[in-house]
Motif scaffolding. Structure first.
Motif, PDB file in Angstrom:
ATOM      1  N   ALA A 362      -8.055  39.791  38.585  1.00 29.41           N
ATOM      2  CA  ALA A 362      -7.570  38.566  37.946  1.00 29.41           C
ATOM      3  C   ALA A 362      -6.777  37.743  38.966  1.00 29.41           C
ATOM      4  N   LEU A 363      -6.688  36.449  38.724  1.00 34.72           N
ATOM      5  CA  LEU A 363      -5.909  35.598  39.630  1.00 34.72           C
ATOM      6  C   LEU A 363      -4.446  36.019  39.675  1.00 34.72           C
ATOM      7  N   GLU A 364      -3.923  36.522  38.539  1.00 38.35           N
ATOM      8  CA  GLU A 364      -2.543  37.020  38.540  1.00 38.35           C
ATOM      9  C   GLU A 364      -2.412  38.162  39.552  1.00 38.35           C
ATOM     10  N   SER A 365      -3.272  39.160  39.427  1.00 35.74           N
ATOM     11  CA  SER A 365      -3.239  40.322  40.317  1.00 35.74           C
ATOM     12  C   SER A 365      -3.514  39.937  41.759  1.00 35.74           C
ATOM     13  N   SER A 366      -4.288  38.892  41.967  1.00 34.50           N
ATOM     14  CA  SER A 366      -4.611  38.443  43.325  1.00 34.50           C
ATOM     15  C   SER A 366      -3.367  37.990  44.074  1.00 34.50           C
ATOM     16  N   HIS A 367      -2.335  37.568  43.350  1.00 34.67           N
ATOM     17  CA  HIS A 367      -1.062  37.233  44.004  1.00 34.67           C
ATOM     18  C   HIS A 367      -0.435  38.482  44.627  1.00 34.67           C
ATOM     19  N   ALA A 368      -0.519  39.609  43.916  1.00 32.22           N
ATOM     20  CA  ALA A 368      -0.006  40.865  44.469  1.00 32.22           C
ATOM     21  C   ALA A 368      -0.808  41.264  45.699  1.00 32.22           C
ATOM     22  N   LEU A 369      -2.120  41.102  45.644  1.00 34.55           N
ATOM     23  CA  LEU A 369      -2.975  41.459  46.776  1.00 34.55           C
ATOM     24  C   LEU A 369      -2.720  40.545  47.976  1.00 34.55           C
ATOM     25  N   ALA A 370      -2.401  39.283  47.719  1.00 32.24           N
ATOM     26  CA  ALA A 370      -2.039  38.373  48.809  1.00 32.24           C
ATOM     27  C   ALA A 370      -0.787  38.861  49.519  1.00 32.24           C
ATOM     28  N   ALA A 371       0.164  39.375  48.740  1.00 34.83           N
ATOM     29  CA  ALA A 371       1.387  39.915  49.340  1.00 34.83           C
ATOM     30  C   ALA A 371       1.085  41.164  50.164  1.00 34.83           C
ATOM     31  N   VAL A 372       0.145  41.989  49.694  1.00 31.99           N
ATOM     32  CA  VAL A 372      -0.255  43.179  50.453  1.00 31.99           C
ATOM     33  C   VAL A 372      -0.832  42.771  51.811  1.00 31.99           C
ATOM     34  N   ILE A 373      -1.719  41.798  51.810  1.00 30.65           N
ATOM     35  CA  ILE A 373      -2.300  41.316  53.070  1.00 30.65           C
ATOM     36  C   ILE A 373      -1.210  40.813  54.009  1.00 30.65           C
ATOM     37  N   HIS A 374      -0.261  40.073  53.466  1.00 35.14           N
ATOM     38  CA  HIS A 374       0.840  39.539  54.282  1.00 35.14           C
ATOM     39  C   HIS A 374       1.713  40.664  54.840  1.00 35.14           C
ATOM     40  N   LEU A 375       2.005  41.658  54.011  1.00 40.31           N
ATOM     41  CA  LEU A 375       2.820  42.798  54.454  1.00 40.31           C
ATOM     42  C   LEU A 375       2.173  43.518  55.628  1.00 40.31           C
ATOM     43  N   CYS A 376       0.859  43.641  55.569  1.00 38.76           N
ATOM     44  CA  CYS A 376       0.144  44.423  56.578  1.00 38.76           C
ATOM     45  C   CYS A 376       0.109  43.746  57.950  1.00 38.76           C
ATOM     46  N   LYS A 377       0.559  42.520  58.034  1.00 40.70           N
ATOM     47  CA  LYS A 377       0.640  41.846  59.334  1.00 40.70           C
ATOM     48  C   LYS A 377       1.755  42.438  60.190  1.00 40.70           C
ATOM     49  N   ASP A 378       2.774  43.028  59.524  1.00 38.13           N
ATOM     50  CA  ASP A 378       3.961  43.486  60.247  1.00 38.13           C
ATOM     51  C   ASP A 378       4.189  44.989  60.192  1.00 38.13           C
ATOM     52  N   ILE A 379       3.409  45.716  59.384  1.00 42.37           N
ATOM     53  CA  ILE A 379       3.614  47.162  59.266  1.00 42.37           C
ATOM     54  C   ILE A 379       2.287  47.884  59.446  1.00 42.37           C
ATOM     55  N   LYS A 380       2.368  49.162  59.799  1.00 45.58           N
ATOM     56  CA  LYS A 380       1.174  49.971  59.996  1.00 45.58           C
ATOM     57  C   LYS A 380       1.418  51.368  59.446  1.00 45.58           C
ATOM     58  N   GLY A 381       0.356  52.001  58.943  1.00 44.81           N
ATOM     59  CA  GLY A 381       0.415  53.401  58.534  1.00 44.81           C
ATOM     60  C   GLY A 381       1.198  53.693  57.270  1.00 44.81           C
ATOM     61  N   LYS A 382       1.422  52.689  56.423  1.00 49.20           N
ATOM     62  CA  LYS A 382       2.163  52.899  55.180  1.00 49.20           C
ATOM     63  C   LYS A 382       1.216  53.141  54.007  1.00 49.20           C
ATOM     64  N   LYS A 383       1.731  53.818  53.000  1.00 48.93           N
ATOM     65  CA  LYS A 383       0.989  54.025  51.751  1.00 48.93           C
ATOM     66  C   LYS A 383       1.432  52.940  50.767  1.00 48.93           C
ATOM     67  N   ILE A 384       0.533  52.032  50.432  1.00 55.07           N
ATOM     68  CA  ILE A 384       0.854  50.877  49.599  1.00 55.07           C
ATOM     69  C   ILE A 384      -0.007  50.906  48.335  1.00 55.07           C
ATOM     70  N   ILE A 385       0.628  50.800  47.168  1.00 59.19           N
ATOM     71  CA  ILE A 385      -0.102  50.728  45.905  1.00 59.19           C
ATOM     72  C   ILE A 385       0.103  49.345  45.292  1.00 59.19           C
ATOM     73  N   ARG A 391      -8.812  42.246  35.371  1.00 57.13           N
ATOM     74  CA  ARG A 391      -9.997  41.861  36.142  1.00 57.13           C
ATOM     75  C   ARG A 391     -10.279  40.365  35.966  1.00 57.13           C
ATOM     76  N   GLY A 392     -11.094  39.818  36.866  1.00 59.53           N
ATOM     77  CA  GLY A 392     -11.211  38.381  36.982  1.00 59.53           C
ATOM     78  C   GLY A 392     -12.264  37.698  36.140  1.00 59.53           C
ATOM     79  N   ASP A 393     -12.856  38.391  35.179  1.00 51.04           N
ATOM     80  CA  ASP A 393     -13.886  37.765  34.339  1.00 51.04           C
ATOM     81  C   ASP A 393     -13.367  36.479  33.693  1.00 51.04           C
ATOM     82  N   LYS A 394     -12.149  36.546  33.185  1.00 47.82           N
ATOM     83  CA  LYS A 394     -11.570  35.421  32.446  1.00 47.82           C
ATOM     84  C   LYS A 394     -11.382  34.178  33.308  1.00 47.82           C
ATOM     85  N   ASP A 395     -11.331  34.355  34.628  1.00 46.28           N
ATOM     86  CA  ASP A 395     -11.015  33.257  35.542  1.00 46.28           C
ATOM     87  C   ASP A 395     -12.254  32.608  36.152  1.00 46.28           C
TER      88      ASP A 395
END
Length: 420
Positions: A362-385, A391-395
């Motif tokens: 879903a577009l809502e959840s995609s905001h969390a995933l955008a933050a994950v991508i941004h976080l990974c620019k500065d850290i390595k080897g972390k366990k991230i959930i 899901r994005g059917d509605k969008d």
């Protein structure tokens, strides 16, 4: 002195008293609704906590919702982002999002309270859809209030609500979005509280709603505690969830609040800019302040007169001027940190995980995933959930228009090249 973390409210409030005033939460509602809230409090402490109710809800979670939802190791994204990425996929719950956990629990409570009619508000439509489905399953009448703008951009959910037998009311007042739908639902409840149950969709509103919603959504983090053992023996390093009102975030974070070495991150809607009406950021912004609205005290985007400001997000579920009182408290004591993601970043994250992992969040959840991508620019080897709250059917009508093939292919090429 270290501030106390409130994992549940105390006398309806989260946080210590400040200058004689309580921090966040409370019951700021018209006197006509006090009897209904007191009745709900009694049911929360009695029926809600009883063994028969819990047993029936557990059975419904398993046989109707389809819990537990899976924890997916995002192996392809992990290789690219150089961190171990895991996705708690609430999109595989019946009706397609985490909202069913809370809606079903409240509708079941309404049935135990002998209520005949359920009313609810909805923004993205997932809460309305879940409430309508729960009412169909349990045999209660259902009416949903939804902003006119949200009805237009979430037409698939409106159709499905009506298919489940719900009556959907279009709200044309104010900004014609979630906050106005909440106002209309509260007004309707005040007219017929004796035979109606108001199913509130997020971890906010007057007490005891923030506690009820958190308790019902905490099934997410309860499952995670068991599921992570299949992947790794230690705790995750970072947990990320999008934040509108706060129901998916509180459900995702609850069983980890006391695990202080786990970094908890909430992601708000950065919209299209920093000005008033261009986003829905309530934390770390000069545009928000402490106030009282829609039955509770928290942080709101509001003007000097306390009127809620216009907000914007490409995701209807994050397009809200307030934030749940427990999350406001957890930010104040430093237990949950907040970031934001723009509309553009959310769309790009959606495309990235669709191509890499075969899921459409879903577009809502995609905001969390955008933050994950941004976080990974500065850290390595972390366990991230990350919590994929839906899901994005509605969008589909939004993403098909906003995310052209040329756009996402260009982004993927750039991102993959940058990640090496």
């Amino acid at each position: 002195m270290k501030k106390k973390i409130f994992t549940e409210s105390k006398n309806g409030y989260f946080g210590e008293e400040k200058g004689g005033n309580h921090a966040f939460g409370g019951q700021y509602i018209p006197e006509i609704l006090l009897p209904a809230l007191k009745e709900l409090e009694r049911a929360y402490r009695g029926v809600f906590m009883s063994k028969p109710y819990k047993k029936e809800l557990k059975s419904l979670f398993k046989h109707f919702v389809g819990r537990p939802t899976p924890l997916i190791y995002a192996g392809n994204a992990s290789k690219i982002l150089k961190n171990d990425i895991y996705l708690k996929f609430e999109g595989l719950a019946n009706t397609g999002a985490h909202k069913i956990n809370n809606a079903l629990g409240q509708v079941l409570l309404a049935k135990h309270m002998k209520k005949k009619r359920v009313i609810a508000e909805t923004g993205a439509g997932q809460h309305g859809l879940a409430t309508a489905a729960a009412c169909a399953r349990l045999g209660l009448d259902c009416e949903i209030f939804m902003g006119e703008i949200d009805m237009a951009r979430q037409r698939p959910n409106v159709f499905n609500m009506e298919l489940f037998g719900a009556k959907v009311h279009s709200v044309s007042s104010g900004s014609k979005t979630l906050k106005d739908a909440v106002n209309e639902a509260l007004r309707e409840w005040s007219k017929r509280s004796e035979d109606s149950f108001y199913v509130l969709g997020s971890a906010l509103g007057p007490y005891p709603y923030p506690d009820i919603v958190r308790d019902l959504q905490s099934v997410i983090s309860k499952e995670l505690k068991k599921q992570t053992k299949a992947y790794f023996s230690s705790l995750p390093d970072i947990m990320v969830a999008c934040v509108g009102g706060g129901s998916n975030a509180m459900g995702f974070f609850t069983h980890y609040l006391k695990e202080e070495r786990v970094r908890l991150i909430g992601v708000e809607a950065g919209g299209v800019g920093n000005g008033i009406g261009e986003n829905a950021i309530r934390i770390n912004t000069a545009n928000a302040s402490e106030g009282i609205a829609q039955g509770y005290k928290s942080l709101f985007l509001q003007d000097e007169d306390g009127q809620l400001s216009q907000t914007h997000s490409i995701s209807a579920g994050l397009d809200y001027a307030g934030i749940g009182p427990q999350l406001a408290h957890l930010y104040e004591v430093g237990r949950v940190e907040f970031q934001s993601a723009t509309d553009k970043q959310a769309l790009e994250a959606l495309a990235f995980f669709a191509r890499c992992e075969g899921i459409i969040p879903a577009l809502e959840s995609s905001h969390a995933l955008a933050a994950v991508i941004h976080l990974c620019k500065d850290i390595k080897g972390k366990k991230i959930i990350a919590n994929i709250s839906g899901r994005g059917d509605k969008d589909i009508f939004i993403t098909a228009k906003a995310l052209t093939p040329e756009h996402w292919k260009s982004f993927l090429s750039e991102e993959l090249a940058r990640m090496g």
